[in-house]
Design an enzyme around this catalytic site. Sequence first.
Site, short mmCIF file in Angstrom:
data_model
loop_
_atom_site.label_atom_id
_atom_site.label_comp_id
_atom_site.label_asym_id
_atom_site.label_seq_id
_atom_site.Cartn_x
_atom_site.Cartn_y
_atom_site.Cartn_z
N LYS A 159 -9.38 -0.66 -7.47
CA LYS A 159 -9.31 0.51 -8.35
C LYS A 159 -10.71 1.10 -8.42
CE LYS A 159 -7.60 1.86 -12.95
NZ LYS A 159 -6.61 2.88 -12.60
N1 PPE Z 1 -1.41 3.52 -9.33
C1 PPE Z 1 -2.51 4.24 -9.57
C2 PPE Z 1 -3.06 5.09 -8.49
C3 PPE Z 1 -3.10 4.18 -10.83
O1 PPE Z 1 -4.21 4.89 -11.07
C4 PPE Z 1 -2.53 3.38 -11.84
C5 PPE Z 1 -3.15 3.32 -13.20
C6 PPE Z 1 -1.37 2.64 -11.53
C7 PPE Z 1 -0.85 2.73 -10.26
C8 PPE Z 1 -0.77 1.70 -12.52
O2 PPE Z 1 -1.56 0.55 -12.70
P1 PPE Z 1 -1.61 -0.25 -14.08
O3 PPE Z 1 -2.27 0.63 -15.07
O4 PPE Z 1 -2.39 -1.47 -13.77
O5 PPE Z 1 -0.21 -0.55 -14.46
N2 PPE Z 1 -3.71 4.53 -13.63
C9 PPE Z 1 -4.63 4.49 -14.73
C10 PPE Z 1 -5.47 5.74 -14.79
C11 PPE Z 1 -4.87 6.96 -15.36
C12 PPE Z 1 -5.89 8.07 -15.44
O6 PPE Z 1 -5.45 9.23 -15.49
O7 PPE Z 1 -7.08 7.78 -15.46
C13 PPE Z 1 -3.96 4.10 -16.02
O8 PPE Z 1 -2.73 4.16 -16.14
O9 PPE Z 1 -4.67 3.65 -16.93
#
Ligand code: PPE
Length: 306
Positions: A159
């Site tokens: 990330k």
């Molecule tokens: N894919 C991506 C590309 C992504 O950024 C997130 C989280 C997820 C999947 C889901 O991952 P998780 O949060 O571990 O379930 N995206 C974060 C960022 C949002 C933003 O706009 O900044 C979030 O949900 O916190």
Amino acid sequence: MAMPKADKIWYNGELIDWDDAKIHVLSHVVHYGSSVFEGMRCYDTKRGPACFRLADHVKRLFDSAKIYRMTIPYSQDDLTQAILETIQTNKLDACYVRPIVFRGYGALGVDPTTCPVDVVVAVWKWGAYLGEEALEKGASVCFSSWNRLAPNTMPSLAKVGANYMNSQLIKMEALADGYAEGIALDTQGYVSEASGENIFLVKNGAIYTPSTGSSILPGITRHSVITLARDLGYTVMQRPIPRESLYIADEVFFTGSAAEVTPIARIDKVEIGNGARGPVTKALQDAFFGLVNGESEDRHSWLTFV
Ligand code: PPE
């Protein structure tokens, strides 16, 4: 999202005023996107504020840093404490938590190894990611003309800030075309994920989601929902998903720390199922929100009380 200010930000070991948490414009991260970060939520439960899957978010942050040969100058325990301290200090019952580690000021040029590694933890209030209404009625989304990251280019399991340039292309195109979000395919043409959410579909009572081979971020909410679905007796499969299987699914939903569990009502203006939140999505939302709000038993020890 307009940024609602909190009081203090944790900056390399000290809690400083929100407005003072600044970096130099020649910091490596500004030029080359060299940051790793996390996003998680702290929920207001009956027993007080609780962070959802704090240890797993800290672990993923360290994994992202490892992929990029970035040494975080704190232990996982130190950072966990820093996160809890930041939430306590800001006296927020419910908030979004953003730890970020970045290559700082010291040298420019691609090689980052002589720059310091700076660590910041910020928290702020953040409501429903795709709007309160979407949580109940479902969002209207599209397929993106952009693909998600190709394997062996930008590692999707990390990330990192730079990956979100691709996310920005997906999100801006979707918004410009009147949709709440865009779903990107991987470079093989299979469904990958949205700009900031993982995706699931329900067909004939079974649940499907792309595997880590489809250029996804391995979402912690994704893992939580897979676990809760299996607890409820559903079969969940991680496999390549053809684009068209979403149009003919019974239900489709997003997961993410920010998006939580958000139903999808329409994709490219095609109604999914009957165009409303489906029963499996509702059951998973109930399980998820019941747990994070502290109403149901925390069987997997996912809550850390602040
Ligand atoms: N894919 C991506 C590309 C992504 O950024 C997130 C989280 C997820 C999947 C889901 O991952 P998780 O949060 O571990 O379930 N995206 C974060 C960022 C949002 C933003 O706009 O900044 C979030 O949900 O916190």
